[in-house]
Design a protein around this motif. Structure first.
Motif, PDB file in Angstrom:
ATOM      1  N   PHE A 126       0.839  -1.197   0.000  1.00  0.00           N
ATOM      2  CA  PHE A 126       0.000   0.000   0.000  1.00  0.00           C
ATOM      3  C   PHE A 126       0.879   1.253   0.000  1.00  0.00           C
ATOM      4  N   LEU A 131       0.133   7.311  -3.423  1.00  0.00           N
ATOM      5  CA  LEU A 131       0.423   8.513  -4.228  1.00  0.00           C
ATOM      6  C   LEU A 131       1.825   9.049  -3.970  1.00  0.00           C
ATOM      7  N   LEU A 148      -3.125   6.505  -9.066  1.00  0.00           N
ATOM      8  CA  LEU A 148      -3.691   5.931  -7.851  1.00  0.00           C
ATOM      9  C   LEU A 148      -3.936   4.443  -8.087  1.00  0.00           C
ATOM     10  N   ALA A 151      -6.790   2.388  -6.562  1.00  0.00           N
ATOM     11  CA  ALA A 151      -8.172   2.775  -6.821  1.00  0.00           C
ATOM     12  C   ALA A 151      -8.516   2.601  -8.284  1.00  0.00           C
ATOM     13  N   ASN A 238     -10.205  -2.869  -1.963  1.00  0.00           N
ATOM     14  CA  ASN A 238     -11.053  -1.875  -1.303  1.00  0.00           C
ATOM     15  C   ASN A 238     -12.266  -1.678  -2.201  1.00  0.00           C
ATOM     16  N   PRO A 239     -13.300  -1.006  -1.687  1.00  0.00           N
ATOM     17  CA  PRO A 239     -14.556  -0.936  -2.461  1.00  0.00           C
ATOM     18  C   PRO A 239     -14.387  -0.368  -3.869  1.00  0.00           C
ATOM     19  N   LEU A 240     -13.379   0.464  -4.070  1.00  0.00           N
ATOM     20  CA  LEU A 240     -13.226   1.069  -5.399  1.00  0.00           C
ATOM     21  C   LEU A 240     -12.847   0.044  -6.457  1.00  0.00           C
TER      22      LEU A 240
ATOM     23  N   TYR B 301     -13.082  16.340  -5.327  1.00  0.00           N
ATOM     24  CA  TYR B 301     -12.146  15.215  -5.442  1.00  0.00           C
ATOM     25  C   TYR B 301     -11.258  15.400  -6.666  1.00  0.00           C
ATOM     26  N   LYS B 308      -7.139  12.147  -2.078  1.00  0.00           N
ATOM     27  CA  LYS B 308      -7.312  11.239  -3.226  1.00  0.00           C
ATOM     28  C   LYS B 308      -7.422   9.781  -2.778  1.00  0.00           C
ATOM     29  N   GLN B 309      -6.822   9.466  -1.636  1.00  0.00           N
ATOM     30  CA  GLN B 309      -6.767   8.058  -1.229  1.00  0.00           C
ATOM     31  C   GLN B 309      -7.761   7.716  -0.130  1.00  0.00           C
ATOM     32  N   ALA B 311     -10.623   6.486   0.093  1.00  0.00           N
ATOM     33  CA  ALA B 311     -11.364   5.218   0.073  1.00  0.00           C
ATOM     34  C   ALA B 311     -10.463   4.018   0.301  1.00  0.00           C
ATOM     35  N   VAL B 536     -15.310   9.655  -6.740  1.00  0.00           N
ATOM     36  CA  VAL B 536     -13.944   9.513  -7.247  1.00  0.00           C
ATOM     37  C   VAL B 536     -13.881   9.588  -8.775  1.00  0.00           C
TER      38      VAL B 536
END
Lengths: 296, 570
Positions: A126, A131, A148, A151, A238-240, B301, B308-309, B311, B536
């Motif tokens: 992670f 970023l 990212l 995500a 993760n949910p994204l 956003y 940005k991170q 979530a 996002v």
């Protein structure tokens, strides 16, 4: 089949394994029956209402199910291919290193990650892919905008496969290295006498020598096609990125334990087991055909 | 009627005197008179006198009873060889009730506890009693796994407990009732927990010479400045703007990082059932106002004003503790957690809370939380369901400072003051019954005492503790974080709640309908993922309309109808 007298203690050695398997893998099979029920823990398996295939029809109506089956197979196939080729290439390259000390050190270092847990690695990765992590810093040097990774549904599968390969390639390479040492050195000497270059030797002696090992590992891996590694994905997603990373196992976990939809989760799991079973049978026959590998 | 009242009063005084005698007796003989007292009561009842709730509520059980529970382990540390199931609190309550509380399992942290309860439900291996949340209660009722407590509560519930439940106009009990049967003893939540305030690093704000925020535009400016102007002054662009949580909104009781207040400022109330302009009941997540709030958040956003991170964090407090952010939403108790950790990591940190952003007409709008969100339930088939009720009686009486055993209570208070262990952490159940204005009142009292307007000696021990800590914190700022937590939570969080005007919006319905039982999980998932993806930028704002259409089709319309009927019934 007759057993030699002195072979009995081997069978005793296998006993704990069999008990373990029975307890945790065979007994639970009977509980899969709740996939056909509207299961209520309070009423138990006998008391719950029998609804037949309703859970399965519902399962196919859910918009997620296509996605999770696709993700599972997609990720697993990518992993199988990558985990077959990269350790082989690595083993071949390592085999060409003539300095024994260097070869041994590299080998030791690259198989260490195999022993780290995904819980730990997920945290490390992670940071690496965040970023302000090292990867984006490196990209910055070349003027690429930070990405990212965690995500992004485009990048996440690559990260899943990449990190899995990074963790396992050193360990998988051991088998190839063992196969390589099994090649008769006389063959190399003969090839050299015939004027073969290093690359020619690799092509005509080394590769044929490990071919059966590659085929065997490949066919055996087929049985794992429905396993895309719960540990890894559960700790990293993760949910994204559910869209690209949610696999059957993680879905079953969330539906079953977090949302308490036991019957639905069991139905999904059962479907996975049936498909896995078919694949194991296929891979067994393929293994016996191509690599002459038999258990029975 | 009058006669009954008189009788209750008499019984009450008898019970109180009896208890009083006990504590003055002190020592090993103390239990005997109490047991005798209990027997007397029983014979009284048997001989035809009307049964008195107070006697039954507080009498010791004749035989020792053991109750196995699942326990949420607190943060504090016990000393003197005390353990989570054998400590000053547990020994005191056992001495009062003759009920031994044993722990089937313990779990630390809210998530771990929820998981443990889910596991217990999944494996049909419940302890005799435990505390569950709304979803779990629904599942347990649905699965026929818990006892109907209606009669036991009626018979053994103390007057205090019944009074507090009554103060919610029956909402609390109705919440735990299904088909006319009471399946759990609910908590009664304090009002203060619902509003989500804007927490800001005041030292950063001052450094960048920015005014305190009020409107959405102010908030936007501050977020921009916090991202771009290096507020922590370390020369690196390592700070982020507004923090968020992958849940987007909490909807009912907030935790750190929910965007609830942004939605409220647009008059959108996601996850709440509200009445629209025409008086029809609608689901708050589907109203057009949500679209505006989502568009705003998506815009922020995109421009990097929201982390940005946000979530991606496994634990939502991570960036706050690491002092990467100086801007987030959370309820009044944030100083307890996670802000205490933030200040420990950076002692320069000065956090402040604001009732912001305000809506177009300048008012701070907030949704309110349901009056209950946790329930004590008793496993089906447990022989002594009354044990759970009795324990609730005694620890609620203690918590509300109405325990007549003054000497014992004093001992506990002294112990708490000496060790900073919260006695309430060791109640058998993490379930408090409180009147709704507790925080605001305590804040006002402490402030008056600091100004010298009232004598702190008149305070109840809890308020006194906050006062002592506040004084300690004033004299030695940030020296003792255990003092800092309550002092700041009340001073900053409580202060905003007490001093700011708020438009409070209540949900009209908190329960579950029949269709919800099968379809709600899917609908909630759809909602959460759509909201998150819009913010996002994975999906365009127009995806909100598709979501509403799909939500309605997948059972939302049916559920709305059921909710309308349920509300109409009341």
């Amino acid at each position: 089949m007759r057993m030699k007298k002195n072979a009995i203690h081997y069978n005793v050695m296998v006993l704990p394994g069999i008990i373990f398997l029975a307890l945790f893998s065979i007994v639970p099979i009977f509980y899969a029956i709740i996939a056909f029920e509207n299961f209520k823990p309070g009423r138990g398996i006998r008391g719950s209402e029998w609804i037949g295939l309703e859970n399965f029809t519902y399962l196919f109506q859910l918009p997620d199910s296509g996605q999770i089956f696709f993700n599972t197979i997609f990720l697993a196939v990518l992993k199988i291919i990558a985990n077959l080729i990269i350790p082989l290439v690595f083993a071949l390259l390592l085999n060409e290193v003539r300095q024994k000390f260097l070869r041994k050190s590299i080998q030791t270092i690259v198989y260490l990650p195999h022993f780290l847990s995904w819980v730990l690695l997920a945290t490390i990765f992670f940071d690496v892919f965040s970023l302000d992590g090292i990867v984006n810093k490196l990209f910055g040097v070349f003027g690429i905008d930070p990405i990212l990774f965690y995500a992004s549904n485009k990048w996440f599968p690559a990260i899943i496969v990449g990190t899995d390969v990074w963790k396992e390639f050193g360990f998988s390479a051991i088998i190839y290295l063992a196969a390589l040492t099994g090649i008769n050195p006389v063959l190399y000497e003969a090839a050299e006498m015939d004027g073969a270059s290093r690359f020619r030797q690799l092509w005509h002696v080394t590769l044929p020598g490990v071919r059966t090992t590659v085929v065997l590992l490949g066919t055996l891996a087929l049985g794992n096609v429905m396993n895309a590694n719960f540990d890894q994905i559960f700790n990293m997603y993760n949910p994204l990125v559910y869209q690209s990373a949610d696999i059957i196992d993680t879905y079953v976990y969330r539906a079953g334990l977090n949302d308490l939809q036991f019957s639905l989760a069991t139905a999904v799991g059962l479907l996975k087991s049936v498909i896995s079973f078919i694949l194991v049978v296929i891979s067994y026959f393929m293994a016996s055909k191509f690599a002459n590998y038999r258990i029975f | 009627m009058k006669a009954k009242l008189l009788l209750t009063a008499m019984a009450l005084s008898v019970a109180l005197t009896a208890c009083g005698t006990n504590s003055s007796n002190n020592g090993s003989t103390a239990s005997d008179p109490a047991a005798g007292n209990g027997k007397n009561n029983q014979t009284n009842n048997a001989s035809g006198n009307a049964a008195s709730g107070e006697d039954l509520a507080y009498e010791k059980t004749a035989e020792p009873v053991t109750i196995n529970i699942g326990f949420k382990v607190p943060d504090g540390k016990l000393t003197d060889g005390d353990t989570n199931d054998n400590n000053v609190a547990s020994r005191y309550f056992e001495s009062l009730t003759n009920i031994k509380v044993a722990h089937s399992w313990e779990a630390k942290g809210v998530d771990a506890f929820t998981q443990k309860v889910n596991l217990a439900i999944a494996s049909n291996d419940l302890p005799d009693a435990l505390v569950v949340d709304r979803n779990q209660l629904r599942k347990l009722i649905d699965n026929d796994m818990i006892e109907d407590l209606s009669d036991v509560y009626e018979k053994y519930g103390s007057k205090l407990v019944k009074d507090i439940y009554a103060s919610t106009n029956g909402m609390a009990l109705a919440d735990a009732t299904s088909d006319g049967k009471l399946y759990g003893l609910p908590n009664v939540a304090i009002d203060a927990d619902a509003p989500s305030l804007l927490w800001i690093r005041q030292d950063w704000l001052d450094k960048l010479k920015l005014p305190a925020p009020k409107t959405m535009d102010d908030l936007e400016k501050i977020a921009k400045a916090f991202v771009e102007q290096d507020p922590d002054g370390n020369g690196k662009a390592d700070t982020v703007g507004l923090e968020g949580d992958k849940a987007v909104v909490y909807g009912q009781k907030p935790n750190p990082n929910g965007f609830d207040s942004i939605f409220s400022s647009f008059h959108a109330f996601p996850k709440n059932w509200i009445k629209d302009a025409n008086g029809n009941i609608v689901y708050g997540s589907t109203t057009p106002e949500n679209k505006e709030a989502l568009a705003k958040l998506a815009d922020w956003y995109k421009r990097g004003l929201i982390d940005k991170q946000f979530a991606l964090y496994k634990e939502t407090q991570e960036p706050i503790v690491a002092n990467k952010t100086g801007l987030f939403f959370g309820p009044w108790w944030m100083p307890y957690w996670p802000l205490a950790d933030s200040v420990t990591n950076d002692t320069k940190a000065e956090w402040k809370a604001y009732a912001a952003p305000v809506d177009a007409s300048g008012k701070f709008v907030t949704h309110m939380a349901p009056v209950t969100d946790r329930y004590i339930v008793v496993r089906k088939g447990y022989e002594h369901p009354e044990a759970a009720v009795k324990l609730l009686n005694v620890f609620t009486r203690y918590e509300r400072r109405q325990d007549p055993n003054t000497e014992e209570v004093k001992k506990l208070d002294d112990y708490a003051a000496k060790t900073t262990v919260h006695i309430r952490d060791y109640y058998p159940f993490d379930l408090l019954l409180d009147y709704s204005d507790a925080v605001v009142k305590r804040y006002a009292d402490v402030q008056k005492a600091i100004k010298g307007e009232i004598d702190p000696k008149t305070f109840d021990p809890d308020t006194k503790l906050v006062y002592d800590f506040s004084v300690q914190e004033k004299e030695n700022p940030k020296k003792n974080m255990d003092a800092w937590k309550p002092a700041k939570a009340y001073e900053i969080g409580g202060g905003v709640l007490a001093n700011e005007q708020m438009d409070k919006v209540y949900s009209v319905f908190y329960g579950m309908t029949r269709t919800m039982e099968t379809k709600w999980t899917t609908l909630e998932k759809l909602e959460n993922e759509t909201f998150l993806k819009i913010i996002v930028g994975d999906q365009p704002i127009s995806a909100f309309d598709d979501f509403v259409a799909q939500w309605k089709k997948l059972g939302g319309d049916q559920i709305t109808k059921e909710v309308t009927e349920a509300v109409g019934d009341k």
